[in-house]
Enzyme design. Structure first.
Site, mmCIF file in Angstrom:
data_model
loop_
_atom_site.group_PDB
_atom_site.id
_atom_site.type_symbol
_atom_site.label_atom_id
_atom_site.label_comp_id
_atom_site.label_asym_id
_atom_site.label_seq_id
_atom_site.Cartn_x
_atom_site.Cartn_y
_atom_site.Cartn_z
ATOM 1 C CG ASP A 484 42.932 39.236 43.324
ATOM 2 O OD1 ASP A 484 42.400 38.113 43.259
ATOM 3 O OD2 ASP A 484 42.283 40.279 43.495
ATOM 4 N NE ARG A 488 39.468 42.207 46.961
ATOM 5 C CZ ARG A 488 40.506 43.014 47.060
ATOM 6 N NH1 ARG A 488 40.818 43.568 48.216
ATOM 7 N NH2 ARG A 488 41.274 43.270 46.003
ATOM 8 C CG ASP A 489 33.069 40.685 46.214
ATOM 9 O OD1 ASP A 489 34.129 41.230 46.595
ATOM 10 O OD2 ASP A 489 32.073 41.315 45.851
ATOM 11 C CD GLU A 490 39.531 41.464 43.137
ATOM 12 O OE1 GLU A 490 40.301 41.912 42.288
ATOM 13 O OE2 GLU A 490 39.232 42.080 44.185
ATOM 14 C CD1 TRP A 550 46.757 43.409 35.890
ATOM 15 C CD2 TRP A 550 48.147 45.156 35.904
ATOM 16 N NE1 TRP A 550 46.705 43.975 37.145
ATOM 17 C CE2 TRP A 550 47.546 45.049 37.180
ATOM 18 C CE3 TRP A 550 49.056 46.184 35.686
ATOM 19 C CZ2 TRP A 550 47.817 45.935 38.217
ATOM 20 C CZ3 TRP A 550 49.341 47.069 36.718
ATOM 21 C CH2 TRP A 550 48.733 46.936 37.960
ATOM 22 C CD GLU A 762 44.157 44.878 47.621
ATOM 23 O OE1 GLU A 762 43.775 45.015 46.450
ATOM 24 O OE2 GLU A 762 43.384 44.648 48.580
ATOM 25 C CG HIS A 783 46.451 41.363 47.395
ATOM 26 N ND1 HIS A 783 45.088 41.244 47.300
ATOM 27 C CD2 HIS A 783 46.851 41.860 46.204
ATOM 28 C CE1 HIS A 783 44.670 41.663 46.124
ATOM 29 N NE2 HIS A 783 45.736 42.036 45.428
#
Length: 908
Positions: A484, A488-490, A550, A762, A783
């Protein structure tokens, strides 16, 4: 003699081309050029035709395969000779020869007969090498460091092994994988150029290995193998709240080297308890947080034969020696690509030293610089500067994105990370007191090495920058899995983003193997009841599943892959996953109405009050769920028709009718108004044919009125945006579609462009007009989801599409639809047949269209003029040309053509 043969070949090739003989080239095995690590018993073989005339078609082909290129050219001792096969198929031809053997290299070539019955020469020789086909082919054992590992800092372990090659080496192949990430060396030389190997899969079920030809790295006599490991996705920090060890807590190595000597004997060197282990210069390395390297701790020459390793520890055999989950790597690896130098180095108002690389990219910065022993240079990474011009990292959340290099102090030193990556445009430098010279810093873009296939440009430079941003959003987020965001922390494989963007992705790059690998993980992580995770690989657990839009990735991507690449085998492989997902929805839907469970809804839609996380969505989430329930059911029926599954067609066709009837009863008033009056509600209802034909025109008008009520702005989120312009142009509102495309104030696609974006954001307003930011908890500036507009630009503005009953661009549609203020647009697409081009311009009252169609395909070209008599091709009326067939209608003219280049003109 060899020179004479070469001259004859050149002479023949020249005159064959001059005489118009069809050529065969661009051979692919499993969609790759000369691949290694093929573990499929019947690989798919493809080739292209070329020539200097129009309407080239294949009428027959002959394939031959051998384990020797010399014998192949002689036509002797063939593993397979297809004989002359009367067929026009040149893509995804199934190997039909003798059983293939583990590790073997195979050589192949093809010749064809064209539509005139004339045979081509044999193609150049291509090759592929098989992987290890059975778990028993693995002789190696899983090993782990023999020392007590630091479970906090987790320095990267080193593994080492020496051996003697007592004979002359003919060939050598290395098979390597790791629990974590690895970087291997033989005799001091790096093995391959792939990065972040073995890549990210659902490790408990599927673990990739890589295969390398290392013949040139070995020598007769003493040899040494060295392998460095990192925690990577396997046990590094993932998701949120400092969570780690999702797949296991201990890194490990599996290594096998198969050597063939010139005397016909073989030797296998494996990872076992004879190896040695230690640590080196990599003090820690985490995907989110970056890497720390202390050059003073580097063990120079540690992967060379003469290195003294007596102080090293031994290794221990892993308690888990499972090899049944090992799979060959079918997708392109992550590699280094574009390089960037700082476009400026400046001091911020806060006194920070910052470099601007001019492009938001994903990768790392290589540093080549001098420093005193023990001093350090720290690189922190960010996407944007705040409204005061200072370095901004709040949107990274917990991710540090920091690389630290500690100098050894022996002249110019070169540093770069190994097992991490950063998303950034700006880099802040601390800890270094010397002058910052841009020559000392190079940013490298990292992404999966998918071939570039599509391009688009037009007369509007803002749209061209949007296209640039779409492509760079894909590069940065297609890093082994479709993430995605990359900063960042993803950095996770969110399924909703992937399905929304797929068609755009498949235009920009050849993503067949990339998504084929990932879809296997979708199926692997699918719950036994058919529910599909929010993200894949699934690191959120069995409860984070089943959201409409999703989880529908299980049907949407396989079907659209089939349309893009016509790979029937992949559709067959994914069909059980597709069916299981539809069955899950069916079981959640009493009276055929899916109104249960958690759903993200139209994520991050525009709403004036929404500055949090998109949960205040104005489109009813169960209305959305019902639309995707119907859509997935339709795609399952489509797949069943292709695969000949008549029982499923008979079962799911009436189910689809009931789903749509339940939608009408629950969400549509008697006069055709939806209970949610949002743009997304009307877009999904129209795009998925949820309304009877009698209600569609007025629904499209309500959509247009909604857009007008927002002053000609969109309000859609992740689920509505991909279809918005398609619905408008499909239902006769092309002008409004172009109005939205060319809108440049918030919310719009061009607003970020005017704000200086170099990737897709995003949020529609990630950065506000006053240069303040949206909520830092969810505000990525790379994003790709909203870049799905690219699909409309390619299929409608440029006009390149494929027929659903002849997918993979075997029968091409060229239907450009000019609009807005555009006066010119060009799209090109490399397919398995060759290049397609559609380039139009409005010139002196004429519509001019240049078209290129690859050999062995046909096309229907639609001209936006009312009379076929007005259409000329290369200065001649099309009605007078035998190789063009004109079909007229009231609104547009269509032309049936074969391969070749065409120049059409028509008065408007």
């Amino acid at each position: 003699m060899q020179k004479l043969v070469l001259l004859c070949l050149i002479f023949f090739s020249f005159f064959a081309g001059a005489l118009g003989q069809t050529q065969v080239n661009s051979l692919l095995c499993e969609n790759r050029i000369n691949p290694t690590c093929v573990d499929i018993s019947q690989p798919l073989l493809s080739w292209q035709l070329s020539g200097n005339r129009r309407n080239i078609r294949q009428s027959a082909y002959e394939l031959r395969v051998s384990t020797s290129s010399k014998l192949l050219n002689q036509g002797k001792e063939l593993t397979w000779n297809s004989g002359k096969v009367t067929a026009d198929q040149s893509v995804h031809v199934v190997y039909g020869g003798s059983p293939l053997s583990s590790g073997k290299k195979y050589f192949w070539q093809v010749r064809i007969w064209d539509d005139k019955g004339q045979a081509s020469g044999w193609s150049p020789v291509a090759e592929w090498q098989m992987g290890l086909l059975q778990p028993g082919d693995w002789k190696a054992s899983w090993i782990e460091p023999g020392f007590i590992q630091d479970s906090i800092s987790r320095p990267s372990p080193l593994f080492r092994k020496t051996f003697q090659a007592g004979k002359k080496i003919q060939s050598a192949t290395a098979y390597i994988t790791a629990r974590g990430m690895y970087e291997a060396r033989i005799n001091g030389q790096r093995v391959g150029d792939a990065l972040l190997t073995p890549g990210w899969t659902s490790y408990r079920k599927r673990l990739q290995y890589q295969q390398y030809d290392v013949t040139n790295l070995l020598r007769q006599g003493a040899n040494a193998i060295g392998v460095t490991l990192g925690v990577g996705w396997y046990s590094g920090y993932l998701v949120w709240e400092n969570s780690k060890n999702h797949f296991g807590s201990r890194t490990g190595l599996l290594f096998q080297l198969n050597i063939q000597y010139t005397d016909g004997t073989e030797e296998v060197i494996t990872s076992d308890n004879s190896w040695r282990s230690s640590t080196g210069s990599i003090l820690n390395s985490e995907i989110y947080h970056g890497e720390t390297i202390d050059a003073r701790k580097e063990k120079e020459g540690w992967s060379d034969p003469g290195y003294d390793d007596h102080a090293w520890s031994g290794v221990q055999l892993s308690s888990d020696n499972n090899k049944s989950i090992l799979i060959a790597t079918i997708n392109e690896p992550v590699r280094k690509h574009e390089q960037f130098k700082p476009v400026r180095i400046f001091t911020t108002p806060a006194g920070e030293k910052v470099m601007d690389f001019g492009q938001n990219l994903v990768g790392w910065v290589q540093v080549q610089i001098k420093g005193r022993a023990g001093d350090s240079i720290v690189l922190q990474h960010a996407e944007v500067l705040d409204n005061k011009g200072n370095f901004y990292t709040e949107n990274l959340r917990r991710a540090q994105q920091k690389n630290t290099y500690i100098f050894k102090g022996n002249g110019t030193e070169l540093f770069e990370p190994h097992f991490t990556f950063q998303g950034f445009r700006y880099v802040k430098i601390t800890g270094f007191n010397g002058e910052l010279n841009p020559d000392n810093f190079t940013a490298f873009a990292l992404y999966s090495d998918m071939p570039a296939t599509g391009d688009f440009s037009c007369s509007n430079q803002l749209i061209n920058q949007l296209q640039h941003n779409i492509q760079w959003g894909q590069r940065g987020n297609f890093l082994d899995v479709p993430t995605d965001c990359p900063q960042r922390d993803e950095r996770l494989g969110w399924t909703g983003d992937a399905q929304a963007f797929f068609r755009t992705a498949a235009y920009n790059r050849q993503v067949n193997n990339f998504f084929a690998k990932w879809l296997k993980d979708v199926a692997a992580d699918q719950r036994s009841d058919g529910s599909v995770p929010f993200l894949v690989p699934n690191v959120l657990g069995d409860q984070s599943m089943g959201s409409a839009g999703w989880s529908d990735v299980a049907t949407i991507v396989p079907w659209n892959m089939y349309l893009a690449y016509a790979d029937k085998r992949l559709l067959e492989q994914q069909y059980p996953s597709m069916k299981a997902w539809v069955e899950y929805m069916h079981k959640q839907s009493p009276q055929d109405l899916w109104n249960t469970g958690f759903h993200f809804g139209d994520w991050l839609f525009y709403h004036p009050d929404d500055d949090l996380d998109g949960r205040a969505a104005i489109t009813d989430k169960y209305l959305i769920a019902q639309c995707f329930y119907a859509h997935s059911t339709q795609l399952l029926i489509n797949a069943a028709q292709v695969l000949g599954k008549t029982a499923d067609i008979a079962e799911y066709t009436p189910l689809l009718q009931r789903i749509k009837a339940a939608f009408l009863k629950e969400y549509v008033t008697p006069n055709g108004r939806l209970v949610s009056s949002s743009q997304t509600a009307y877009v999904l209802a129209l795009n998925f044919d949820m309304l009877p034909e009698s209600l569609r025109e007025q629904a499209a008008l309500r959509l247009v009125e909604n857009i007008k009520s927002y002053n000609n702005h969109l309000t859609t989120g992740f689920l509505g945006t991909p279809y918005l312009c398609h619905v408008l142009s499909r239902f006769g509102h092309l002008d409004m579609a172009y109005t939205l495309l060319l809108q440049d104030t918030y919310p719009s696609w061009l607003y970020p462009v005017k704000m200086g974006a170099t990737t897709i954001w995003e949020r529609w307003d990630g950065e506000k007009p006053d240069h303040t930011f949206e909520n830092a908890g969810m505000n990525s500036f790379n994003h790709y989801a909203y870049g799905a507009i690219g699909d409309w630009m390619y299929r409608v503005t440029a006009g390149i599409d494929t027929k659903e009953d002849a997918p993979g661009y075997r029968q091409i549609i060229i239907r450009p639809r000019p609009g807005g203020s555009l006066t010119q647009a060009t799209g090109t697409l490399q397919t398995y047949y060759g290049q397609i081009k559609s380039s139009w311009q409005l010139q002196n009252g004429q519509f001019v269209l240049d078209v290129e169609i690859p050999a062995n395909t046909t096309a229907t070209v639609y001209m936006p003029v009312k009379s076929g008599n007005a259409i000329m091709e290369s200065g001649k009326a099309v009605s007078e040309q035998k190789d063009i067939r004109l079909v007229s209608s009231d609104k547009e003219q269509s032309l049936e053509i074969g391969s070749g280049k065409y120049h059409f003109t028509a008065a408007q």
